[in-house]
Design a protein around this motif. Sequence first.
Motif, PDB file in Angstrom:
ATOM      1  N   SER A 113      -3.067   5.028   9.007  1.00 45.34           N
ATOM      2  CA  SER A 113      -3.649   3.767   8.534  1.00 45.34           C
ATOM      3  C   SER A 113      -3.646   4.191   6.943  1.00 45.34           C
ATOM      4  O   SER A 113      -4.635   5.054   6.522  1.00 45.34           O
ATOM      5  N   LEU A 114      -3.155   3.331   6.138  1.00 43.52           N
ATOM      6  CA  LEU A 114      -3.142   3.265   4.580  1.00 43.52           C
ATOM      7  C   LEU A 114      -4.330   2.272   4.267  1.00 43.52           C
ATOM      8  O   LEU A 114      -4.080   1.108   4.245  1.00 43.52           O
ATOM      9  N   PRO A 115      -5.423   2.888   3.551  1.00 44.60           N
ATOM     10  CA  PRO A 115      -6.636   1.785   3.051  1.00 44.60           C
ATOM     11  C   PRO A 115      -5.916   1.367   1.837  1.00 44.60           C
ATOM     12  O   PRO A 115      -5.117   1.809   0.987  1.00 44.60           O
ATOM     13  N   PRO A 116      -6.475   0.088   1.522  1.00 47.41           N
ATOM     14  CA  PRO A 116      -6.064  -0.864   0.569  1.00 47.41           C
ATOM     15  C   PRO A 116      -6.471  -0.099  -0.746  1.00 47.41           C
ATOM     16  O   PRO A 116      -7.314   0.876  -0.956  1.00 47.41           O
ATOM     17  N   LEU A 117      -5.741  -0.345  -1.951  1.00 47.90           N
ATOM     18  CA  LEU A 117      -6.158   0.086  -3.396  1.00 47.90           C
ATOM     19  C   LEU A 117      -7.371   0.210  -3.663  1.00 47.90           C
ATOM     20  O   LEU A 117      -8.070   1.078  -4.268  1.00 47.90           O
ATOM     21  N   ARG A 118      -8.115  -1.045  -3.187  1.00 47.15           N
ATOM     22  CA  ARG A 118      -9.602  -1.141  -3.656  1.00 47.15           C
ATOM     23  C   ARG A 118     -10.444  -0.221  -2.821  1.00 47.15           C
ATOM     24  O   ARG A 118     -11.450   0.001  -3.510  1.00 47.15           O
ATOM     25  N   THR A 156       0.717  -1.071   0.137  1.00 44.57           N
ATOM     26  CA  THR A 156       0.152   0.139  -0.104  1.00 44.57           C
ATOM     27  C   THR A 156       0.889   1.385  -0.116  1.00 44.57           C
ATOM     28  O   THR A 156       0.335   2.517  -0.281  1.00 44.57           O
ATOM     29  N   GLY A 157       2.288   1.090   0.051  1.00 46.70           N
ATOM     30  CA  GLY A 157       2.883   2.331  -0.019  1.00 46.70           C
ATOM     31  C   GLY A 157       3.489   2.832   1.360  1.00 46.70           C
ATOM     32  O   GLY A 157       3.830   4.190   1.609  1.00 46.70           O
ATOM     33  N   LYS A 158       3.634   2.134   2.270  1.00 45.37           N
ATOM     34  CA  LYS A 158       4.060   2.486   3.606  1.00 45.37           C
ATOM     35  C   LYS A 158       5.504   3.153   3.531  1.00 45.37           C
ATOM     36  O   LYS A 158       5.667   4.299   4.395  1.00 45.37           O
ATOM     37  N   PRO A 160      -5.946  -7.427  -4.428  1.00 46.42           N
ATOM     38  CA  PRO A 160      -5.230  -8.098  -3.215  1.00 46.42           C
ATOM     39  C   PRO A 160      -3.909  -7.713  -2.753  1.00 46.42           C
ATOM     40  O   PRO A 160      -3.262  -7.709  -1.884  1.00 46.42           O
ATOM     41  N   GLY A 161      -3.011  -7.668  -4.008  1.00 45.00           N
ATOM     42  CA  GLY A 161      -1.608  -7.110  -3.876  1.00 45.00           C
ATOM     43  C   GLY A 161      -1.453  -5.748  -3.764  1.00 45.00           C
ATOM     44  O   GLY A 161      -0.186  -5.274  -3.880  1.00 45.00           O
ATOM     45  N   ASN A 162      -2.450  -4.885  -4.010  1.00 40.80           N
ATOM     46  CA  ASN A 162      -2.485  -3.238  -3.849  1.00 40.80           C
ATOM     47  C   ASN A 162      -1.666  -2.944  -4.974  1.00 40.80           C
ATOM     48  O   ASN A 162      -1.522  -3.216  -6.164  1.00 40.80           O
TER      49      ASN A 162
END
Length: 393
Positions: free
Chosen positions: A188-193, A53-55, A235-237
């Motif tokens: 908190s980083l939300p998932p791409l979906r 997710t880009g942390k 699922p793999g963002n």
Amino acid sequence: MPLLTLPNPGALALSLRAKALVFEDPRSQAILDRIRQLSPSDATLLVTGETGTGKELVARHIHALSHRRGRPFVAVNCGAWSESLVESELFGHEKGAFTGATTSKAGWFEAADGGTLFLDEIGDLSLPLQVKLLRVLQEREVVRLGSRQPIPIDVRLIAATNVDLEEAVTARKFREDLFYRLNVATLSLPPLRERPGDILPLARYFVDLYAQRLGSAPAALTAEAAARLLEHPWPGNIRELENAIHHALLVCKGHQITVADLRLTALQPRTATLPPPSDRGGDRWAADVDSQSQVRPTQQAASLEGALLALFEQNLPNLHEQIEETIIRTAYRYCDRNQLQTARLLGISRNIVRARLAQFGELARYRAARGGAAAAAFGRGEARSPSRAPETT
């Protein structure tokens, strides 16, 4: 369009990290506002989010916006080293501290002095190392292996994880005092979906990036392909999106990416969670979810719940440890004693699998069995087979 990328992303073809992050979606814009709020502070920051997710990108941006931007930014993956090496890597060592320590070496805390230290996958640290990390954060000093002299440090710590540390604390896999020390400020980083407004801008960025690397003209997404990207659960963002675009550019014709060019996984995001304690009982426990993350009971979940309830009735000592040992040992044997496959199956790090197998004595028993079998074969005069037993690593 606000865009974050890793330094020299073109040189990271095999990297597992997200290489780009945009802030077009309203949820992403809210994250960007929070980043700007947290950046001026020296407070410890805990960044959470699914893998990919880009942390690290967020951590680098926070460093770039802080007063420490002229000082080092050091990124460390806590799951990248074995248990025997991670302490030396983090805190450093003196010459002769252990076999092979021919020179003194500063650890990552010292390397990041004056700047920012990013500890990724901090949930993978063993409990003994968590104690030492807590002391470093409290005392603002490190002691190298083989030394008694503390070294003052001035470091802002940004920690990241893709696991729920509160659940890890409850399961006694993560120290509660360290959790509170890290949980000063959170992001908190939300998932791409969950931020669909970022999908197409990211896709266009990766199209341009890989077209340049491949020496070809940028390709255009057809309307159908764009719609398919928006529908996919990712699922793999971000890293999955990057791989999909890379593959599409390799196989597309006429500088146009169609649905047929997209190779998208059939895997689904991990959204199953245990319900609140008040809901655990009877037939209310359910397994995984549908697209709306609604919990639905399954036969497998009911069977597992029944087995657990039977164990609870027996009031066995150290029940959690027994269940964990059974799960890991069974998964290890199911994966033909391959630690990497076991870690992937259970969704934990290989270091954790190896540590637990050693703790349970599984590795020692397997090695002893292999040694006994070899001795018996030698006693019978059998020739050594060229085939190898399943790897334990």
